[in-house]
Design an enzyme around this catalytic site. Sequence first.
Site, PDB file in Angstrom:
ATOM      1  CG  ASP A  94      -0.809  -3.274  22.813  1.00 50.46           C
ATOM      2  OD1 ASP A  94       0.141  -2.746  23.412  1.00 50.46           O
ATOM      3  OD2 ASP A  94      -0.677  -4.268  22.091  1.00 50.46           O
ATOM      4  CG  ASP A 268      -5.285  -2.481  16.197  1.00 47.23           C
ATOM      5  OD1 ASP A 268      -4.286  -3.222  16.279  1.00 47.23           O
ATOM      6  OD2 ASP A 268      -6.291  -2.645  16.926  1.00 47.23           O
ATOM      7  CB  CYS A 306      -4.132   0.649  -6.559  1.00 48.98           C
ATOM      8  SG  CYS A 306      -3.153   1.287  -5.184  1.00 48.98           S
ATOM      9  CB  CYS A 308      -0.097   2.883  -4.072  1.00 46.28           C
ATOM     10  SG  CYS A 308       0.402   1.202  -4.546  1.00 46.28           S
ATOM     11  CB  CYS A 311      -0.458   0.090  -8.343  1.00 49.15           C
ATOM     12  SG  CYS A 311      -0.978  -1.167  -7.143  1.00 49.15           S
ATOM     13  CG  HIS A 337      -0.844  -2.652  -2.905  1.00 45.37           C
ATOM     14  ND1 HIS A 337      -1.502  -1.824  -3.785  1.00 45.37           N
ATOM     15  CD2 HIS A 337      -1.691  -3.691  -2.653  1.00 45.37           C
ATOM     16  CE1 HIS A 337      -2.690  -2.341  -4.069  1.00 45.37           C
ATOM     17  NE2 HIS A 337      -2.828  -3.469  -3.399  1.00 45.37           N
TER      18      HIS A 337
END
Length: 375
Positions: A94, A268, A306, A308, A311, A337
């Site tokens: 930014d 973002d 999920c 991931c 999880c 997560h």
Amino acid sequence: MKKFYYELKHVCKQTGARYGILHTPHGDFETPIFMPVGTQATVKTLTVEEVEQVSDGLILGNTYHLWLQPGDDIVKMHGGIRGFMKWNHALLTDSGGFQVFSLSNIRKITEEGVHFRHHKSGEKLFLSPEKAIEIQNNLGADIIMSFDECPPFHESYEYMKDSVERTIRWAKRGKDAHKNPETQALFGIVQGGPHKDLRKMCLEELMKIDFPGYSIGGLSVGESKEEMYEMLEYLKTIMPEDKPRYLMGVGSPDDLVIGAMNGVDMFDCVLPTRIARHGTAMTSHGKVVIKNKEYERDMRPLDEECDCYVCKNYTRSYLRHLIKAEETLGARLLTYHNLYFLKNLMKSIREAIQNDRLGDFQKEFFQKYGFVIKK
């Protein structure tokens, strides 16, 4: 060195949402894309290897904070942020403008730039369009931002008009000061608050300057979601089709879906990492505040849909224990997560666009997550 450009591949017949490819010197990325925020050359609590797993390979660095600590000259000594944090993929920075306006109570805006004070030490500082670009040239991101003012959404029309006109002048000064246009794509930022005529004027003047991409600034700064969505719907009709569109600072799942429906390509936000550190997870069926007592003996994974690492390995009961005990691992696991969840959400959004069914996807996702669609 590979050049930066945007390739529009498909427009959803249901919604007008865009599926495309963002080509950068350090990777090609399917859009719409969500970019995790690495404020201090780190996505908080995660290693670079973990960030690779929970992102699509494009993350943010913060100009203001890296300028003040450790200093953009030190980051440059490492070959830019990429060498500094050992990130082998693409980066966006930014301009530093938002922090100047959000962190400082004592500031003075002049035509030359902004005089303000360090948010911790009180030291006097000055940031101009030229300085903001110089810092970003040193930081070396693939995509960099023009220095702009981000006024409160409901500021008076007269103030907003003066601010927009100054932002346009600053954008021209920043482009003139840009030393690495071949390797760093400089985006213009569309401001104007709730005023469609000012937004249109700002965009048209920025297009005359000609930037490789355009950011939508001044949203998600206190206005209602309805006001934000109305402005996105308007901008969708007037922004150039051959350039990427970046909605700054937006990362709630509902906003990502609606933003994509309104032609946004890039997002973002610190939201997923920030709420993780305070014990809140995004799941397929809505937010889970894991420190609540109801999860004390809950043996289920955080999100049963999920796949991931978190999880697949840990129970809600264990995650609650970590957060209640203020163990760093709890913040790490929830951060991992949440970013993985948004990465998968964006993948689903892209697939829905390509299959001309993003409108259907929105209804299904909102119902499941628990969002209310206002008529």
